[in-house]
Design a protein around this motif. Structure first.
Motif, PDB file in Angstrom:
ATOM      1  N   ALA A 136       0.836  -1.205   0.000  1.00 24.85           N
ATOM      2  CA  ALA A 136       0.000   0.000   0.000  1.00 24.85           C
ATOM      3  C   ALA A 136       0.871   1.256   0.000  1.00 24.85           C
ATOM      4  N   VAL A 137       1.893   1.288   0.849  1.00 21.24           N
ATOM      5  CA  VAL A 137       2.791   2.445   0.919  1.00 21.24           C
ATOM      6  C   VAL A 137       3.514   2.643  -0.407  1.00 21.24           C
ATOM      7  N   LEU A 138       4.012   1.564  -0.990  1.00 22.16           N
ATOM      8  CA  LEU A 138       4.746   1.688  -2.256  1.00 22.16           C
ATOM      9  C   LEU A 138       3.847   2.184  -3.382  1.00 22.16           C
ATOM     10  N   LEU A 139       2.643   1.648  -3.475  1.00 25.55           N
ATOM     11  CA  LEU A 139       1.742   2.059  -4.562  1.00 25.55           C
ATOM     12  C   LEU A 139       1.330   3.521  -4.453  1.00 25.55           C
ATOM     13  N   VAL A 140       1.019   3.968  -3.245  1.00 24.90           N
ATOM     14  CA  VAL A 140       0.517   5.327  -3.070  1.00 24.90           C
ATOM     15  C   VAL A 140       1.650   6.351  -3.033  1.00 24.90           C
ATOM     16  N   HIS A 141       2.717   6.059  -2.294  1.00 28.06           N
ATOM     17  CA  HIS A 141       3.753   7.063  -2.089  1.00 28.06           C
ATOM     18  C   HIS A 141       4.910   6.991  -3.095  1.00 28.06           C
ATOM     19  N   TYR A 142       5.152   5.847  -3.672  1.00 28.90           N
ATOM     20  CA  TYR A 142       6.265   5.736  -4.614  1.00 28.90           C
ATOM     21  C   TYR A 142       5.803   5.570  -6.055  1.00 28.90           C
ATOM     22  N   GLN A 143       4.656   4.969  -6.265  1.00 22.92           N
ATOM     23  CA  GLN A 143       4.142   4.791  -7.618  1.00 22.92           C
ATOM     24  C   GLN A 143       3.130   5.867  -7.976  1.00 22.92           C
ATOM     25  N   ASP A 144       2.783   6.708  -7.009  1.00 25.01           N
ATOM     26  CA  ASP A 144       1.855   7.823  -7.219  1.00 25.01           C
ATOM     27  C   ASP A 144       0.492   7.389  -7.735  1.00 25.01           C
ATOM     28  N   LEU A 145       0.037   6.186  -7.351  1.00 29.25           N
ATOM     29  CA  LEU A 145      -1.321   5.785  -7.717  1.00 29.25           C
ATOM     30  C   LEU A 145      -2.293   6.475  -6.781  1.00 29.25           C
ATOM     31  N   SER A 146      -3.465   6.777  -7.282  1.00 25.13           N
ATOM     32  CA  SER A 146      -4.508   7.348  -6.429  1.00 25.13           C
ATOM     33  C   SER A 146      -4.950   6.267  -5.435  1.00 25.13           C
ATOM     34  N   GLY A 147      -5.650   6.692  -4.408  1.00 25.55           N
ATOM     35  CA  GLY A 147      -6.151   5.729  -3.432  1.00 25.55           C
ATOM     36  C   GLY A 147      -7.046   4.689  -4.080  1.00 25.55           C
ATOM     37  N   ALA A 148      -7.916   5.139  -4.981  1.00 22.84           N
ATOM     38  CA  ALA A 148      -8.836   4.209  -5.650  1.00 22.84           C
ATOM     39  C   ALA A 148      -8.065   3.224  -6.532  1.00 22.84           C
ATOM     40  N   ALA A 149      -7.069   3.704  -7.271  1.00 21.61           N
ATOM     41  CA  ALA A 149      -6.302   2.821  -8.147  1.00 21.61           C
ATOM     42  C   ALA A 149      -5.466   1.839  -7.336  1.00 21.61           C
ATOM     43  N   ALA A 150      -4.867   2.316  -6.251  1.00 27.37           N
ATOM     44  CA  ALA A 150      -4.072   1.424  -5.401  1.00 27.37           C
ATOM     45  C   ALA A 150      -4.966   0.368  -4.752  1.00 27.37           C
ATOM     46  N   ALA A 151      -6.130   0.774  -4.287  1.00 28.23           N
ATOM     47  CA  ALA A 151      -7.069  -0.182  -3.683  1.00 28.23           C
ATOM     48  C   ALA A 151      -7.479  -1.234  -4.697  1.00 28.23           C
ATOM     49  N   GLU A 152      -7.748  -0.799  -5.917  1.00 30.31           N
ATOM     50  CA  GLU A 152      -8.137  -1.747  -6.962  1.00 30.31           C
ATOM     51  C   GLU A 152      -6.989  -2.710  -7.277  1.00 30.31           C
ATOM     52  N   ALA A 153      -5.764  -2.192  -7.345  1.00 26.55           N
ATOM     53  CA  ALA A 153      -4.600  -3.047  -7.625  1.00 26.55           C
ATOM     54  C   ALA A 153      -4.407  -4.092  -6.531  1.00 26.55           C
ATOM     55  N   LEU A 154      -4.719  -3.720  -5.297  1.00 30.99           N
ATOM     56  CA  LEU A 154      -4.570  -4.646  -4.175  1.00 30.99           C
ATOM     57  C   LEU A 154      -5.809  -5.528  -3.980  1.00 30.99           C
ATOM     58  N   GLY A 155      -6.888  -5.208  -4.673  1.00 28.55           N
ATOM     59  CA  GLY A 155      -8.107  -5.999  -4.551  1.00 28.55           C
ATOM     60  C   GLY A 155      -8.845  -5.756  -3.248  1.00 28.55           C
ATOM     61  N   ILE A 156      -8.780  -4.516  -2.750  1.00 31.04           N
ATOM     62  CA  ILE A 156      -9.430  -4.171  -1.486  1.00 31.04           C
ATOM     63  C   ILE A 156     -10.233  -2.889  -1.666  1.00 31.04           C
ATOM     64  N   SER A 157     -11.010  -2.534  -0.650  1.00 28.49           N
ATOM     65  CA  SER A 157     -11.775  -1.289  -0.695  1.00 28.49           C
ATOM     66  C   SER A 157     -10.856  -0.112  -0.382  1.00 28.49           C
ATOM     67  N   VAL A 158     -11.317   1.083  -0.723  1.00 27.64           N
ATOM     68  CA  VAL A 158     -10.542   2.288  -0.419  1.00 27.64           C
ATOM     69  C   VAL A 158     -10.383   2.427   1.095  1.00 27.64           C
ATOM     70  N   GLU A 159     -11.422   2.078   1.844  1.00 29.06           N
ATOM     71  CA  GLU A 159     -11.341   2.166   3.305  1.00 29.06           C
ATOM     72  C   GLU A 159     -10.284   1.215   3.850  1.00 29.06           C
TER      73      GLU A 159
END
Length: 183
Positions: A136-159
């Motif tokens: 989660a940290v790598l996707l959001v802070h290093y890959q600059d994915l939005s919360g929604a895109a990172a959540a989708e990539a991880l297969g989880i909800s935004v919450e």
């Protein structure tokens, strides 16, 4: 959704078997994909293998790509995450480990490039996070994915992503503060 996905036309061209389109896609996406795989695996040659496999899958599956379900970039990040997870699982199995993978204390190529002691401490602290928090940290802070895109990539909800990020940040802060206290 195709209007929202800047990669749609390029993926359509890759799906038609255009080598120039694949070269353009690799040129555009390789730095970020390689960066994610290197941070997750902490092994540059293995990260290069993951990137190569991710692009091979892209070539094989581009003709079946249907815009609208997910952005291509999110799908590609998901592929890379899954390939890295598989490799980490195989490493642990080869060592007979069942506990979470801990960071190797020896410096790797990426760590040598980090020119400050603080940068290395942050990289080590991220590597020591539990797998899902690290992702989660790598996707959001290093890959600059939005919360929604990172959540989708991880297969989880935004919450759930927000919860992982909060725990990950707390763990990072605690780890970094304890390292500073040791100096």
């Amino acid at each position: 959704m195709s209007a929202d996905d800047p990669d749609t036309r390029l993926i359509e061209r890759v799906g038609r078997g255009e080598p120039a389109a694949m070269r353009a896609l690799v040129a555009a996406k390789l730095p970020r994909i390689l960066s994610l795989a290197t941070r997750m695996l902490r092994d540059t040659p293995e990260a290069e293998d993951v990137a190569q496999e991710a692009f091979a899958r892209t070539w094989r599956h581009a003709a079946a790509w249907r815009p609208g379900r997910a952005r291509f970039d999110t799908w590609l990040h998901t592929v890379v995450l899954n390939l890295c997870r598989d490799r980490l699982r195989h490493r642990r199995a080869a060592r007979g480990e069942t506990l979470p993978d801990l960071a190797d204390p020896s410096p790797d190529a990426e760590a040598m490039l980090i020119d400050t002691q603080r940068g290395k401490a942050v990289a080590d602290a991220i590597a020591a996070l539990p797998e899902r928090q690290r992702e989660a940290v790598l996707l959001v802070h290093y890959q600059d994915l939005s919360g929604a895109a990172a959540a989708e990539a991880l297969g989880i909800s935004v919450e759930a992503l927000e919860s992982l990020l909060a725990r990950g940040r707390r763990n990072l802060r605690a780890r970094l503060l304890s390292q500073e206290g040791e100096r």
